[in-house]
Design a protein around this motif. Structure first.
Motif, short mmCIF file in Angstrom:
data_model
loop_
_atom_site.label_atom_id
_atom_site.label_comp_id
_atom_site.label_asym_id
_atom_site.label_seq_id
_atom_site.Cartn_x
_atom_site.Cartn_y
_atom_site.Cartn_z
N ALA A 69 -13.04 -3.21 -11.03
CA ALA A 69 -11.65 -2.66 -11.41
C ALA A 69 -10.70 -2.35 -9.86
N SER A 70 -11.62 -1.86 -8.97
CA SER A 70 -10.74 -1.33 -7.87
C SER A 70 -10.00 -2.20 -7.01
N GLU A 71 -9.96 -3.64 -7.26
CA GLU A 71 -9.23 -4.68 -6.75
C GLU A 71 -7.79 -4.74 -7.32
N ASP A 72 -7.57 -4.11 -8.44
CA ASP A 72 -6.35 -4.05 -9.29
C ASP A 72 -5.49 -2.69 -8.80
N ASP A 73 -6.26 -2.03 -8.05
CA ASP A 73 -5.67 -0.70 -7.65
C ASP A 73 -4.47 -0.61 -6.64
N ALA A 74 -3.36 -1.04 -6.88
CA ALA A 74 -2.48 -1.35 -5.84
C ALA A 74 -1.87 0.32 -5.53
N GLN A 75 -1.98 1.21 -6.18
CA GLN A 75 -1.54 2.44 -5.67
C GLN A 75 -2.77 2.87 -4.75
N ALA A 76 -4.09 2.85 -4.65
CA ALA A 76 -4.89 2.99 -3.90
C ALA A 76 -4.44 2.41 -2.47
N ALA A 77 -4.26 1.03 -2.68
CA ALA A 77 -3.88 0.33 -1.36
C ALA A 77 -2.81 0.88 -0.61
N ASP A 78 -1.68 1.39 -1.58
CA ASP A 78 -0.49 1.96 -0.77
C ASP A 78 -1.13 3.23 0.30
N LEU A 79 -2.05 3.96 -0.65
CA LEU A 79 -2.31 5.25 0.24
C LEU A 79 -3.00 4.65 1.28
N ALA A 80 -3.97 3.59 1.58
CA ALA A 80 -4.65 3.36 2.41
C ALA A 80 -4.02 2.63 3.40
N ALA A 81 -2.89 2.05 2.96
CA ALA A 81 -2.16 1.34 3.99
C ALA A 81 -1.12 2.15 4.88
N ALA A 82 -1.21 3.70 4.26
CA ALA A 82 -0.37 4.46 5.05
C ALA A 82 -0.58 4.67 6.74
N GLU A 83 -1.89 4.36 7.12
CA GLU A 83 -2.14 4.56 8.48
C GLU A 83 -1.84 3.18 9.30
N ILE A 84 -1.25 2.30 8.65
CA ILE A 84 -0.61 1.03 9.37
C ILE A 84 0.63 1.49 9.93
N GLN A 85 0.89 0.97 11.20
CA GLN A 85 2.01 1.15 11.99
C GLN A 85 2.76 -0.05 12.46
N ALA A 86 4.00 -0.14 12.98
CA ALA A 86 4.79 -1.34 13.58
C ALA A 86 3.88 -1.60 14.56
N GLY A 87 3.89 -2.89 14.85
CA GLY A 87 3.05 -3.59 16.04
C GLY A 87 1.61 -3.86 15.61
N ASP A 88 1.04 -3.22 14.54
CA ASP A 88 -0.28 -3.59 14.22
C ASP A 88 -0.30 -4.91 13.75
N THR A 89 -1.36 -5.56 13.49
CA THR A 89 -1.44 -6.92 12.73
C THR A 89 -2.70 -6.57 11.70
N VAL A 90 -2.12 -7.34 10.53
CA VAL A 90 -2.99 -7.01 9.22
C VAL A 90 -3.36 -8.26 8.81
N ILE A 91 -4.79 -8.50 8.68
CA ILE A 91 -5.45 -9.66 8.09
C ILE A 91 -5.75 -9.28 6.64
N ALA A 92 -5.02 -9.90 5.73
CA ALA A 92 -5.45 -9.59 4.13
C ALA A 92 -5.95 -10.99 3.65
N VAL A 93 -7.14 -10.69 2.99
CA VAL A 93 -7.96 -11.92 2.51
C VAL A 93 -8.09 -11.68 1.15
N THR A 94 -7.76 -12.82 0.36
CA THR A 94 -7.91 -12.76 -1.02
C THR A 94 -8.15 -14.34 -1.42
N ALA A 95 -9.23 -14.85 -2.17
CA ALA A 95 -9.56 -16.12 -2.51
C ALA A 95 -8.37 -16.60 -3.59
N SER A 96 -8.23 -15.66 -4.44
CA SER A 96 -7.01 -16.24 -5.58
C SER A 96 -5.59 -16.30 -4.97
#
Length: 311
Positions: free
Chosen positions: A110-137
């Motif tokens: 069920a955690s894969e559906d938790d967009a709110q948790a993702a928003d909180l986790a992504a708070a550490e991301i800053q301008a200039g970072d590079t994010v590698i987001a991986v999802t089969a679907s």
């Protein structure tokens, strides 16, 4: 019939569970090979992704891997191996996994559906970072939310998915589509899709390491030697590239506090401070630094190119 290839039934799966073991394994292996073929069409995008990763490293920013389930495990494995392989400081690698990185075999779905948790986790991301987001679907809420938040903060996003035309590509600076065939075990994307993801990640981060000057003639000269095996590998690299014996290589590594690139310059007769200066002047590229040493005649030895001629 599901529209996503990763959810469709594989044509060879009919009666699979009633077949002899060796036949089942042959079907599975054939499907894995077919999944690998899907990576080739993505090579241009993988190269573009490696450029973004290298740019983030050169500018002092971070790489942040994000995903859920088996996709997150593939992403996390790539990120965790970068410090030891290419000498990238661990604090410049972020690992965001839906539900958190597991310490056991439990990965709540069920955690894969938790967009709110993702928003909180992504708070550490800053301008200039590079994010590698991986999802089969290509539509999993957790990595989707991380990608959206990352772009809103001025970060670059590399999206990896196994289906074409999926929503996450709308939020990516580089879209890497790995069009793997349907899974033999329908929906089990830890199989073909996961294999293709792992290979694509390996290719991309390896090219990044090469572009950052952390590879010389196929040797990982940026490694952090923190165990006996890697210390022996470091010594062998100094011997090979500098053309010295084991004792000289060991002394050079000791002088360089275990760092391979300055140790190679030291082994050629360059002082420690001068080795550091030359690497800095060469953007930490060993080949360029060696060329500077030989051009000025500072080193007492010559170094071979990969064709065997002296430079």
């Amino acid at each position: 019939m599901p529209s996503a290839a990763t959810e469709r039934l594989h044509p060879a799966a009919k009666g699979l569970d009633a077949r002899p073991g060796h036949e089942v394994l042959d079907v599975l292996l054939t499907a894995q090979a077919a999944a690998l073929d899907a990576v080739r069409s993505a090579l241009p995008a993988i190269e573009a992704g490696a450029v973004l990763m290298a740019d983030a490293m050169r500018s002092g920013r971070r790489l942040v891997y994000a995903g859920a389930g088996s996709s997150a495990l593939m992403a996390g494995a790539d990120g965790m191996e970068l410090p030891g392989t290419y000498g990238i400081p661990s604090e410049r690698i972020g690992l965001l996994m839906a539900g958190g990185l597991p310490t056991d075999a439990i990965m709540p779905g069920a955690s894969e559906d938790d967009a709110q948790a993702a928003d909180l986790a992504a708070a550490e991301i800053q301008a200039g970072d590079t994010v590698i987001a991986v999802t089969a679907s290509g539509r999993t809420p957790y990595p989707m939310a991380v990608a959206i938040t990352a772009r809103s903060k001025g970060a670059k996003v590399i999206a990896i998915a196994n289906n074409p035309g999926v929503p996450i590509f709308d939020h990516a600076d580089v879209a890497i589509c790995l069009p793997t065939p349907p899974e033999v075990i329908a929906g089990s994307t830890r199989m073909g899709a996961g294999t293709a993801q792992k290979v694509a990640l390996n290719l991309m981060s390896t090219l990044m390491g090469i572009r950052l000057g952390q590879v010389h003639d196929g040797m990982m000269v940026g490694l952090v030697a923190d165990n006996a095996k890697l210390r022996a590998r470091a010594r062998s690299m100094v011997m090979e590239i500098a053309g010295v014996d084991a004792d000289c290589a060991a002394r050079a590594l000791a002088t360089a506090d275990g760092a391979v690139k300055p140790a190679i310059l030291i082994a050629t007769g360059t002082g420690k401070d001068e080795a550091t200066r030359r690497l800095a002047a060469s953007d930490n590229n060993l080949r360029a630094a060696l060329a500077r040493v030989n051009k000025t005649g500072t080193g007492s030895r010559t170094t071979k190119t990969n064709h065997g001629s002296e430079i």
